[in-house]
Design a protein around this motif. Structure first.
Motif, mmCIF file in Angstrom:
data_model
loop_
_atom_site.group_PDB
_atom_site.id
_atom_site.type_symbol
_atom_site.label_atom_id
_atom_site.label_comp_id
_atom_site.label_asym_id
_atom_site.label_seq_id
_atom_site.Cartn_x
_atom_site.Cartn_y
_atom_site.Cartn_z
ATOM 1 N N ALA A 17 0.831 -1.206 0.000
ATOM 2 C CA ALA A 17 0.000 0.000 0.000
ATOM 3 C C ALA A 17 0.868 1.259 0.000
ATOM 4 O O ALA A 17 0.592 2.212 -0.734
ATOM 5 C CB ALA A 17 -0.941 -0.006 1.195
ATOM 6 N N CYS A 20 2.373 1.876 -3.393
ATOM 7 C CA CYS A 20 1.393 2.473 -4.304
ATOM 8 C C CYS A 20 1.254 3.966 -4.053
ATOM 9 O O CYS A 20 1.144 4.752 -4.982
ATOM 10 C CB CYS A 20 0.037 1.779 -4.171
ATOM 11 S SG CYS A 20 0.054 0.125 -4.866
ATOM 12 N N GLY A 96 -11.935 4.108 0.968
ATOM 13 C CA GLY A 96 -10.632 4.172 0.326
ATOM 14 C C GLY A 96 -10.218 5.568 -0.053
ATOM 15 O O GLY A 96 -10.893 6.557 0.241
ATOM 16 N N TRP A 107 -4.815 5.639 -9.042
ATOM 17 C CA TRP A 107 -4.255 4.735 -8.041
ATOM 18 C C TRP A 107 -5.149 4.785 -6.819
ATOM 19 O O TRP A 107 -5.594 5.862 -6.426
ATOM 20 C CB TRP A 107 -2.846 5.195 -7.659
ATOM 21 C CG TRP A 107 -1.876 5.120 -8.795
ATOM 22 C CD1 TRP A 107 -1.665 6.077 -9.750
ATOM 23 C CD2 TRP A 107 -1.001 4.048 -9.104
ATOM 24 N NE1 TRP A 107 -0.705 5.663 -10.637
ATOM 25 C CE2 TRP A 107 -0.277 4.405 -10.254
ATOM 26 C CE3 TRP A 107 -0.754 2.812 -8.511
ATOM 27 C CZ2 TRP A 107 0.670 3.575 -10.822
ATOM 28 C CZ3 TRP A 107 0.203 1.984 -9.081
ATOM 29 C CH2 TRP A 107 0.889 2.365 -10.216
ATOM 30 N N ASP A 108 -5.430 3.619 -6.210
ATOM 31 C CA ASP A 108 -6.236 3.667 -5.001
ATOM 32 C C ASP A 108 -5.833 2.594 -4.002
ATOM 33 O O ASP A 108 -5.247 1.574 -4.355
ATOM 34 C CB ASP A 108 -7.735 3.589 -5.324
ATOM 35 C CG ASP A 108 -8.229 2.214 -5.701
ATOM 36 O OD1 ASP A 108 -9.281 1.819 -5.183
ATOM 37 O OD2 ASP A 108 -7.582 1.544 -6.520
ATOM 38 N N VAL A 109 -6.112 2.891 -2.725
ATOM 39 C CA VAL A 109 -5.907 1.964 -1.614
ATOM 40 C C VAL A 109 -7.152 2.044 -0.750
ATOM 41 O O VAL A 109 -7.837 3.076 -0.711
ATOM 42 C CB VAL A 109 -4.650 2.302 -0.773
ATOM 43 C CG1 VAL A 109 -3.385 2.119 -1.584
ATOM 44 C CG2 VAL A 109 -4.728 3.701 -0.204
ATOM 45 N N TYR A 132 -6.899 -3.444 0.139
ATOM 46 C CA TYR A 132 -6.596 -3.524 -1.284
ATOM 47 C C TYR A 132 -5.824 -2.311 -1.763
ATOM 48 O O TYR A 132 -5.821 -1.258 -1.130
ATOM 49 C CB TYR A 132 -7.863 -3.705 -2.125
ATOM 50 C CG TYR A 132 -8.855 -2.567 -2.033
ATOM 51 C CD1 TYR A 132 -8.732 -1.433 -2.817
ATOM 52 C CD2 TYR A 132 -9.924 -2.637 -1.147
ATOM 53 C CE1 TYR A 132 -9.643 -0.399 -2.730
ATOM 54 C CE2 TYR A 132 -10.844 -1.611 -1.050
ATOM 55 C CZ TYR A 132 -10.696 -0.495 -1.845
ATOM 56 O OH TYR A 132 -11.598 0.524 -1.751
ATOM 57 N N ALA A 133 -5.146 -2.515 -2.904
ATOM 58 C CA ALA A 133 -4.458 -1.440 -3.607
ATOM 59 C C ALA A 133 -4.602 -1.741 -5.090
ATOM 60 O O ALA A 133 -4.632 -2.910 -5.495
ATOM 61 C CB ALA A 133 -2.988 -1.387 -3.214
ATOM 62 N N ARG A 143 -6.363 -4.798 -9.262
ATOM 63 C CA ARG A 143 -6.302 -4.622 -7.813
ATOM 64 C C ARG A 143 -5.723 -5.877 -7.179
ATOM 65 O O ARG A 143 -5.899 -6.978 -7.696
ATOM 66 C CB ARG A 143 -7.687 -4.400 -7.219
ATOM 67 C CG ARG A 143 -8.133 -2.965 -7.165
ATOM 68 C CD ARG A 143 -9.366 -2.821 -6.318
ATOM 69 N NE ARG A 143 -9.790 -1.435 -6.269
ATOM 70 C CZ ARG A 143 -10.980 -1.058 -5.864
ATOM 71 N NH1 ARG A 143 -11.864 -1.944 -5.469
ATOM 72 N NH2 ARG A 143 -11.294 0.218 -5.825
#
Length: 186
Positions: A17, A20, A96, A107-109, A132-133, A143
């Motif tokens: 994470a 990212c 998130g 981009w996401d976490v 998740y990332a 993901r």
């Protein structure tokens, strides 16, 4: 993106994470929005496992995407159960943070939690959390999810997914999804 899904030890998930987040060098400004969607499925499945015992289910999803990149979403699922009538089957909640880089990639976490109260098999506890990332472009996204206790089986898992969309006509979209769930040795 809500949807839906959020360690090879806890440290590995944190490192992934953080990696990212460090890959987010430049971000474009975002706008806040609220969304809602409804669906009827012939069988509510998550990663190949029927959460509605092979029966039709309806879902309602509400989402909020903030200007800062923070987002939250909740999906409620209704379906036919062993009791008379349609009843709540469960929910999935997502929390998130996503940013769009100048390249256009998002981009996401985040974290996702699923809780299901109605299910005909006592084999699984359908109450689990995942970290998740991921990254997504215009037509393709990926993901990686980590769950410390997937489906209450006392097994940590990683789930990798790739989603794609093709737009053959202006108002037509075809979606594809591929995923791999694997246990992690303790």
């Amino acid at each position: 993106m809500g949807g839906s899904p959020r360690p090879v030890g806890a440290d590995a998930a944190r490192r992934f994470a953080l990696a990212c987040l460090f890959l987010l060098p430049a971000v474009a400004p975002a706008a806040a929005q609220v969304g809602a969607s409804a669906a009827i499925d012939s069988d509510y499945r998550v990663r190949g496992l029927s959460f509605s015992d092979g029966k039709p289910a309806a879902s309602l999803t509400l989402t909020y995407d903030g200007r800062s990149g923070a987002y939250v979403g909740i999906t409620g699922i209704l379906g036919d159960t062993s009791q008379p009538g349609v009843r709540p089957l469960g929910y999935q909640a997502d929390l998130g943070y996503a940013v769009r880089a100048r390249s256009g990639l998002v981009w996401d976490v985040g974290v996702t939690h699923a809780g299901f109260s109605e299910y005909l098999s006592a084999r699984y506890r359908l109450d689990y959390t995942e970290l998740y990332a991921g990254v997504a472009g215009r037509n393709l996204g990926a993901r990686l999810y980590y769950s410390p206790d997937y489906l209450g089986l006392h097994v940590a898992t990683l789930y990798a997914e790739v989603d794609g969309v093709v737009r053959p006509r202006p108002h037509l979209r075809l979606f594809a999804h591929a995923g791999l769930l694997t246990p992690i040795d303790p």
